[in-house]
Design a protein around this motif. Structure first.
Motif, PDB file in Angstrom:
ATOM      1  N   ILE A  64       0.848  -1.196   0.000  1.00  0.00           N
ATOM      2  CA  ILE A  64       0.000   0.000   0.000  1.00  0.00           C
ATOM      3  C   ILE A  64       0.882   1.244   0.000  1.00  0.00           C
ATOM      4  O   ILE A  64       0.676   2.163  -0.794  1.00  0.00           O
ATOM      5  CB  ILE A  64      -0.954  -0.006   1.210  1.00  0.00           C
ATOM      6  CG1 ILE A  64      -1.987  -1.110   1.029  1.00  0.00           C
ATOM      7  CG2 ILE A  64      -1.640   1.348   1.365  1.00  0.00           C
ATOM      8  CD1 ILE A  64      -2.811  -1.380   2.262  1.00  0.00           C
ATOM      9  N   ALA A  65       1.886   1.267   0.881  1.00  0.00           N
ATOM     10  CA  ALA A  65       2.792   2.416   0.957  1.00  0.00           C
ATOM     11  C   ALA A  65       3.471   2.655  -0.391  1.00  0.00           C
ATOM     12  O   ALA A  65       3.503   3.787  -0.891  1.00  0.00           O
ATOM     13  CB  ALA A  65       3.835   2.194   2.057  1.00  0.00           C
ATOM     14  N   LYS A  66       3.984   1.586  -0.996  1.00  0.00           N
ATOM     15  CA  LYS A  66       4.693   1.710  -2.266  1.00  0.00           C
ATOM     16  C   LYS A  66       3.760   2.247  -3.359  1.00  0.00           C
ATOM     17  O   LYS A  66       4.132   3.115  -4.139  1.00  0.00           O
ATOM     18  CB  LYS A  66       5.257   0.343  -2.680  1.00  0.00           C
ATOM     19  CG  LYS A  66       6.259   0.420  -3.811  1.00  0.00           C
ATOM     20  CD  LYS A  66       6.770  -0.942  -4.208  1.00  0.00           C
ATOM     21  CE  LYS A  66       7.697  -1.503  -3.161  1.00  0.00           C
ATOM     22  NZ  LYS A  66       8.259  -2.817  -3.537  1.00  0.00           N
ATOM     23  N   SER A  67       2.533   1.772  -3.399  1.00  0.00           N
ATOM     24  CA  SER A  67       1.605   2.206  -4.443  1.00  0.00           C
ATOM     25  C   SER A  67       1.187   3.665  -4.260  1.00  0.00           C
ATOM     26  O   SER A  67       0.754   4.308  -5.210  1.00  0.00           O
ATOM     27  CB  SER A  67       0.383   1.303  -4.499  1.00  0.00           C
ATOM     28  OG  SER A  67      -0.446   1.527  -3.396  1.00  0.00           O
ATOM     29  N   LEU A  68       1.338   4.188  -3.048  1.00  0.00           N
ATOM     30  CA  LEU A  68       1.021   5.596  -2.791  1.00  0.00           C
ATOM     31  C   LEU A  68       2.254   6.487  -2.938  1.00  0.00           C
ATOM     32  O   LEU A  68       2.211   7.669  -2.618  1.00  0.00           O
ATOM     33  CB  LEU A  68       0.422   5.756  -1.383  1.00  0.00           C
ATOM     34  CG  LEU A  68      -0.958   5.141  -1.175  1.00  0.00           C
ATOM     35  CD1 LEU A  68      -1.381   5.251   0.286  1.00  0.00           C
ATOM     36  CD2 LEU A  68      -1.997   5.796  -2.084  1.00  0.00           C
ATOM     37  N   GLY A  69       3.359   5.882  -3.400  1.00  0.00           N
ATOM     38  CA  GLY A  69       4.583   6.652  -3.602  1.00  0.00           C
ATOM     39  C   GLY A  69       5.339   6.943  -2.319  1.00  0.00           C
ATOM     40  O   GLY A  69       6.133   7.868  -2.246  1.00  0.00           O
ATOM     41  N   ALA A  70       5.056   6.140  -1.289  1.00  0.00           N
ATOM     42  CA  ALA A  70       5.698   6.335   0.014  1.00  0.00           C
ATOM     43  C   ALA A  70       6.348   5.024   0.449  1.00  0.00           C
ATOM     44  O   ALA A  70       6.060   4.493   1.517  1.00  0.00           O
ATOM     45  CB  ALA A  70       4.658   6.795   1.032  1.00  0.00           C
ATOM     46  N   GLY A  71       7.225   4.496  -0.409  1.00  0.00           N
ATOM     47  CA  GLY A  71       7.823   3.183  -0.222  1.00  0.00           C
ATOM     48  C   GLY A  71       8.289   2.802   1.168  1.00  0.00           C
ATOM     49  O   GLY A  71       8.080   1.686   1.589  1.00  0.00           O
ATOM     50  N   GLY A  72       8.886   3.717   1.909  1.00  0.00           N
ATOM     51  CA  GLY A  72       9.401   3.367   3.232  1.00  0.00           C
ATOM     52  C   GLY A  72       8.408   3.600   4.352  1.00  0.00           C
ATOM     53  O   GLY A  72       8.789   3.601   5.521  1.00  0.00           O
ATOM     54  N   SER A  73       7.144   3.776   4.010  1.00  0.00           N
ATOM     55  CA  SER A  73       6.156   4.174   5.019  1.00  0.00           C
ATOM     56  C   SER A  73       5.167   3.089   5.419  1.00  0.00           C
ATOM     57  O   SER A  73       4.030   3.384   5.776  1.00  0.00           O
ATOM     58  CB  SER A  73       5.381   5.392   4.506  1.00  0.00           C
ATOM     59  OG  SER A  73       6.248   6.455   4.264  1.00  0.00           O
ATOM     60  N   ALA A  74       5.601   1.831   5.382  1.00  0.00           N
ATOM     61  CA  ALA A  74       4.706   0.737   5.761  1.00  0.00           C
ATOM     62  C   ALA A  74       4.163   0.938   7.177  1.00  0.00           C
ATOM     63  O   ALA A  74       2.994   0.670   7.452  1.00  0.00           O
ATOM     64  CB  ALA A  74       5.432  -0.604   5.657  1.00  0.00           C
ATOM     65  N   ARG A  75       5.013   1.444   8.059  1.00  0.00           N
ATOM     66  CA  ARG A  75       4.578   1.668   9.444  1.00  0.00           C
ATOM     67  C   ARG A  75       3.461   2.722   9.499  1.00  0.00           C
ATOM     68  O   ARG A  75       2.516   2.599  10.275  1.00  0.00           O
ATOM     69  CB  ARG A  75       5.769   2.084  10.306  1.00  0.00           C
ATOM     70  CG  ARG A  75       5.385   2.270  11.762  1.00  0.00           C
ATOM     71  CD  ARG A  75       6.591   2.286  12.647  1.00  0.00           C
ATOM     72  NE  ARG A  75       7.058   0.921  12.809  1.00  0.00           N
ATOM     73  CZ  ARG A  75       8.313   0.568  13.033  1.00  0.00           C
ATOM     74  NH1 ARG A  75       9.242   1.472  13.129  1.00  0.00           N
ATOM     75  NH2 ARG A  75       8.646  -0.685  13.188  1.00  0.00           N
ATOM     76  N   MET A  76       3.558   3.747   8.657  1.00  0.00           N
ATOM     77  CA  MET A  76       2.502   4.770   8.612  1.00  0.00           C
ATOM     78  C   MET A  76       1.180   4.161   8.139  1.00  0.00           C
ATOM     79  O   MET A  76       0.108   4.542   8.606  1.00  0.00           O
ATOM     80  CB  MET A  76       2.903   5.916   7.677  1.00  0.00           C
ATOM     81  CG  MET A  76       3.924   6.860   8.272  1.00  0.00           C
ATOM     82  SD  MET A  76       3.308   7.761   9.710  1.00  0.00           S
ATOM     83  CE  MET A  76       2.039   8.750   8.965  1.00  0.00           C
ATOM     84  N   VAL A  77       1.263   3.206   7.207  1.00  0.00           N
ATOM     85  CA  VAL A  77       0.059   2.511   6.753  1.00  0.00           C
ATOM     86  C   VAL A  77      -0.527   1.733   7.928  1.00  0.00           C
ATOM     87  O   VAL A  77      -1.743   1.707   8.122  1.00  0.00           O
ATOM     88  CB  VAL A  77       0.363   1.576   5.558  1.00  0.00           C
ATOM     89  CG1 VAL A  77      -0.857   0.721   5.209  1.00  0.00           C
ATOM     90  CG2 VAL A  77       0.806   2.388   4.350  1.00  0.00           C
ATOM     91  N   GLY A  78       0.340   1.135   8.733  1.00  0.00           N
ATOM     92  CA  GLY A  78      -0.112   0.429   9.935  1.00  0.00           C
ATOM     93  C   GLY A  78      -0.840   1.357  10.890  1.00  0.00           C
ATOM     94  O   GLY A  78      -1.889   1.012  11.437  1.00  0.00           O
ATOM     95  N   TYR A  79      -0.296   2.557  11.079  1.00  0.00           N
ATOM     96  CA  TYR A  79      -0.957   3.537  11.948  1.00  0.00           C
ATOM     97  C   TYR A  79      -2.328   3.890  11.375  1.00  0.00           C
ATOM     98  O   TYR A  79      -3.306   4.010  12.114  1.00  0.00           O
ATOM     99  CB  TYR A  79      -0.120   4.808  12.091  1.00  0.00           C
ATOM    100  CG  TYR A  79       1.186   4.635  12.828  1.00  0.00           C
ATOM    101  CD1 TYR A  79       1.301   3.769  13.921  1.00  0.00           C
ATOM    102  CD2 TYR A  79       2.312   5.333  12.438  1.00  0.00           C
ATOM    103  CE1 TYR A  79       2.505   3.619  14.590  1.00  0.00           C
ATOM    104  CE2 TYR A  79       3.526   5.188  13.107  1.00  0.00           C
ATOM    105  CZ  TYR A  79       3.608   4.327  14.174  1.00  0.00           C
ATOM    106  OH  TYR A  79       4.802   4.172  14.834  1.00  0.00           O
ATOM    107  N   ALA A  80      -2.390   4.066  10.067  1.00  0.00           N
ATOM    108  CA  ALA A  80      -3.672   4.371   9.425  1.00  0.00           C
ATOM    109  C   ALA A  80      -4.670   3.237   9.673  1.00  0.00           C
ATOM    110  O   ALA A  80      -5.830   3.484  10.029  1.00  0.00           O
ATOM    111  CB  ALA A  80      -3.478   4.591   7.928  1.00  0.00           C
ATOM    112  N   MET A  81      -4.199   2.005   9.523  1.00  0.00           N
ATOM    113  CA  MET A  81      -5.092   0.856   9.716  1.00  0.00           C
ATOM    114  C   MET A  81      -5.608   0.777  11.154  1.00  0.00           C
ATOM    115  O   MET A  81      -6.732   0.357  11.389  1.00  0.00           O
ATOM    116  CB  MET A  81      -4.391  -0.452   9.343  1.00  0.00           C
ATOM    117  CG  MET A  81      -4.178  -0.660   7.864  1.00  0.00           C
ATOM    118  SD  MET A  81      -5.696  -0.861   6.920  1.00  0.00           S
ATOM    119  CE  MET A  81      -6.153   0.820   6.586  1.00  0.00           C
ATOM    120  N   SER A  82      -4.790   1.211  12.107  1.00  0.00           N
ATOM    121  CA  SER A  82      -5.242   1.162  13.502  1.00  0.00           C
ATOM    122  C   SER A  82      -6.368   2.164  13.752  1.00  0.00           C
ATOM    123  O   SER A  82      -7.088   2.060  14.732  1.00  0.00           O
ATOM    124  CB  SER A  82      -4.076   1.400  14.468  1.00  0.00           C
ATOM    125  OG  SER A  82      -3.616   2.729  14.376  1.00  0.00           O
TER     126      SER A  82
END
Length: 108
Positions: free
Chosen positions: A27-45
């Motif tokens: 998800i992070a990579k497809s949004l152009g934020a490759g190193g932001s997997a943790r931010m996606v996790g925060y969003a999911m929470s």
């Protein structure tokens, strides 16, 4: 008005087909934020507060582990929701992960 990162994540997760899973990193990579997997996790929470509903149970880690299950109440709910969609989970890990994996970069 520009969408927030969380809104972009929610919009993308709503596109994950029933019976499929994706990962925080994809998800992070497809949004152009490759190193932001943790931010996606925060969003999911925070996905439980979003409308329309976000199928957060379809987002797992890059190995297929249900690392976000503790944000569900009860934690077993994540696995139960996946099971209802025909996804087999064993020891907190999606079975046939590579086959069920939905990559937003390839599917959109």
């Amino acid at each position: 008005m520009e969408q927030s990162f969380y809104d972009q994540v929610f919009e993308l997760v709503r596109l994950v087909p029933k019976g499929r899973v994706t990962s925080y990193g994809a998800i992070a990579k497809s949004l152009g934020a490759g190193g932001s997997a943790r931010m996606v996790g925060y969003a999911m929470s925070n996905a439980g507060l979003a409308h329309p509903r976000v199928p957060a149970h379809r987002v797992v880690n890059s190995s297929g582990l249900l690392t976000g299950k503790f944000h569900f109440n009860p934690p077993e709910l994540m696995q139960e929701l996946l099971k209802q969609e025909g996804i087999v989970v064993k020891d907190d890990k999606v079975q046939n992960f590579k086959k069920l994996f939905w990559d937003p970069l390839l599917e959109l």
